[in-house]
Write a protein that holds these residues in place. Structure first.
Motif, PDB file in Angstrom:
ATOM      1  N   SER A 127      65.018  49.967   3.749  1.00 58.20           N
ATOM      2  CA  SER A 127      66.193  49.138   4.025  1.00 58.20           C
ATOM      3  C   SER A 127      66.383  48.088   2.935  1.00 58.20           C
ATOM      4  N   ILE A 128      65.281  47.481   2.519  1.00 61.67           N
ATOM      5  CA  ILE A 128      65.342  46.474   1.446  1.00 61.67           C
ATOM      6  C   ILE A 128      65.903  47.103   0.168  1.00 61.67           C
ATOM      7  N   PHE A 129      65.413  48.286  -0.189  1.00 60.29           N
ATOM      8  CA  PHE A 129      65.929  48.977  -1.377  1.00 60.29           C
ATOM      9  C   PHE A 129      67.414  49.265  -1.237  1.00 60.29           C
ATOM     10  N   ALA A 130      67.834  49.700  -0.056  1.00 57.43           N
ATOM     11  CA  ALA A 130      69.250  50.007   0.180  1.00 57.43           C
ATOM     12  C   ALA A 130      70.108  48.750   0.072  1.00 57.43           C
ATOM     13  N   LEU A 131      69.614  47.628   0.586  1.00 55.28           N
ATOM     14  CA  LEU A 131      70.344  46.366   0.472  1.00 55.28           C
ATOM     15  C   LEU A 131      70.464  45.932  -0.985  1.00 55.28           C
ATOM     16  N   GLU A 132      69.366  46.045  -1.721  1.00 53.80           N
ATOM     17  CA  GLU A 132      69.399  45.681  -3.135  1.00 53.80           C
ATOM     18  C   GLU A 132      70.418  46.515  -3.898  1.00 53.80           C
ATOM     19  N   GLU A 133      70.409  47.798  -3.641  1.00 49.24           N
ATOM     20  CA  GLU A 133      71.327  48.698  -4.338  1.00 49.24           C
ATOM     21  C   GLU A 133      72.775  48.435  -3.930  1.00 49.24           C
ATOM     22  N   SER A 134      73.008  48.243  -2.664  1.00 46.35           N
ATOM     23  CA  SER A 134      74.361  48.064  -2.158  1.00 46.35           C
ATOM     24  C   SER A 134      75.009  46.774  -2.665  1.00 46.35           C
ATOM     25  N   PHE A 135      74.220  45.714  -2.768  1.00 46.67           N
ATOM     26  CA  PHE A 135      74.762  44.409  -3.149  1.00 46.67           C
ATOM     27  C   PHE A 135      74.392  43.990  -4.564  1.00 46.67           C
ATOM     28  N   ASP A 136      73.657  44.840  -5.290  1.00 48.14           N
ATOM     29  CA  ASP A 136      73.211  44.535  -6.642  1.00 48.14           C
ATOM     30  C   ASP A 136      72.484  43.191  -6.696  1.00 48.14           C
ATOM     31  N   ILE A 137      71.490  43.063  -5.807  1.00 49.55           N
ATOM     32  CA  ILE A 137      70.690  41.837  -5.723  1.00 49.55           C
ATOM     33  C   ILE A 137      69.213  42.192  -5.809  1.00 49.55           C
ATOM     34  N   GLN A 138      68.389  41.189  -6.056  1.00 43.75           N
ATOM     35  CA  GLN A 138      66.931  41.327  -6.042  1.00 43.75           C
ATOM     36  C   GLN A 138      66.415  40.559  -4.840  1.00 43.75           C
ATOM     37  N   ILE A 139      65.761  41.239  -3.924  1.00 39.44           N
ATOM     38  CA  ILE A 139      65.255  40.599  -2.721  1.00 39.44           C
ATOM     39  C   ILE A 139      63.780  40.273  -2.905  1.00 39.44           C
ATOM     40  N   PRO A 140      63.426  38.988  -2.773  1.00 36.54           N
ATOM     41  CA  PRO A 140      62.015  38.595  -2.873  1.00 36.54           C
ATOM     42  C   PRO A 140      61.308  38.987  -1.580  1.00 36.54           C
ATOM     43  N   PHE A 141      60.575  40.070  -1.637  1.00 31.90           N
ATOM     44  CA  PHE A 141      59.986  40.619  -0.429  1.00 31.90           C
ATOM     45  C   PHE A 141      58.621  41.191  -0.744  1.00 31.90           C
ATOM     46  N   ASN A 142      57.663  40.878   0.105  1.00 29.00           N
ATOM     47  CA  ASN A 142      56.315  41.411  -0.037  1.00 29.00           C
ATOM     48  C   ASN A 142      56.078  42.380   1.107  1.00 29.00           C
ATOM     49  N   ALA A 143      56.120  43.660   0.827  1.00 28.36           N
ATOM     50  CA  ALA A 143      55.990  44.676   1.874  1.00 28.36           C
ATOM     51  C   ALA A 143      54.661  44.580   2.614  1.00 28.36           C
ATOM     52  N   ASN A 144      53.626  44.090   1.952  1.00 28.78           N
ATOM     53  CA  ASN A 144      52.322  43.968   2.599  1.00 28.78           C
ATOM     54  C   ASN A 144      52.256  42.793   3.564  1.00 28.78           C
ATOM     55  N   ASP A 145      53.096  41.788   3.330  1.00 27.88           N
ATOM     56  CA  ASP A 145      53.132  40.616   4.196  1.00 27.88           C
ATOM     57  C   ASP A 145      54.560  40.093   4.254  1.00 27.88           C
ATOM     58  N   PRO A 146      55.404  40.681   5.110  1.00 28.55           N
ATOM     59  CA  PRO A 146      56.814  40.297   5.165  1.00 28.55           C
ATOM     60  C   PRO A 146      57.043  38.812   5.428  1.00 28.55           C
ATOM     61  N   GLN A 147      56.118  38.158   6.098  1.00 22.92           N
ATOM     62  CA  GLN A 147      56.295  36.736   6.394  1.00 22.92           C
ATOM     63  C   GLN A 147      56.039  35.851   5.169  1.00 22.92           C
TER      64      GLN A 147
END
Length: 88
Positions: A43-63
């Motif tokens: 979902s994060i990848f899809a959001l990045e692609e759809s909006f041409d943004i970089q999401i600061p996200f750590n898949a190992n620790d989402p919090q």
């Protein structure tokens, strides 16, 4: 623009959860919708692609990241913030 972002984020989340857009509510978490950790990353990848943004996200620790994924509403708000920051 905010309505377009909201609608597209909900569409992406619904697609990943394999549910209808009308079944997604703002207070649900990805887990409530049946999205596991791999689905969340997709979902994060899809959001990045759809909006041409970089999401600061750590898949190992989402919090640990600055991107709030606790509810659909928080995801929409975070995407809106990143899109606004990119345009300024």
């Amino acid at each position: 623009m905010a309505d377009e972002i909201r609608q597209r984020v909900i569409e992406i989340i619904a697609e990943q959860a394999l549910v209808d857009v009308s079944d997604v509510s703002m207070d649900q978490s990805p887990a409530d919708l049946g999205i596991d950790s791999m689905g969340l990353v997709e979902s994060i990848f899809a959001l990045e692609e759809s909006f041409d943004i970089q999401i600061p996200f750590n898949a190992n620790d989402p919090q640990a990241g600055d991107f709030d994924i606790s509810t659909v509403a928080s995801i929409i708000g975070a995407v809106e913030g990143l899109v606004a920051a990119q345009r300024s």
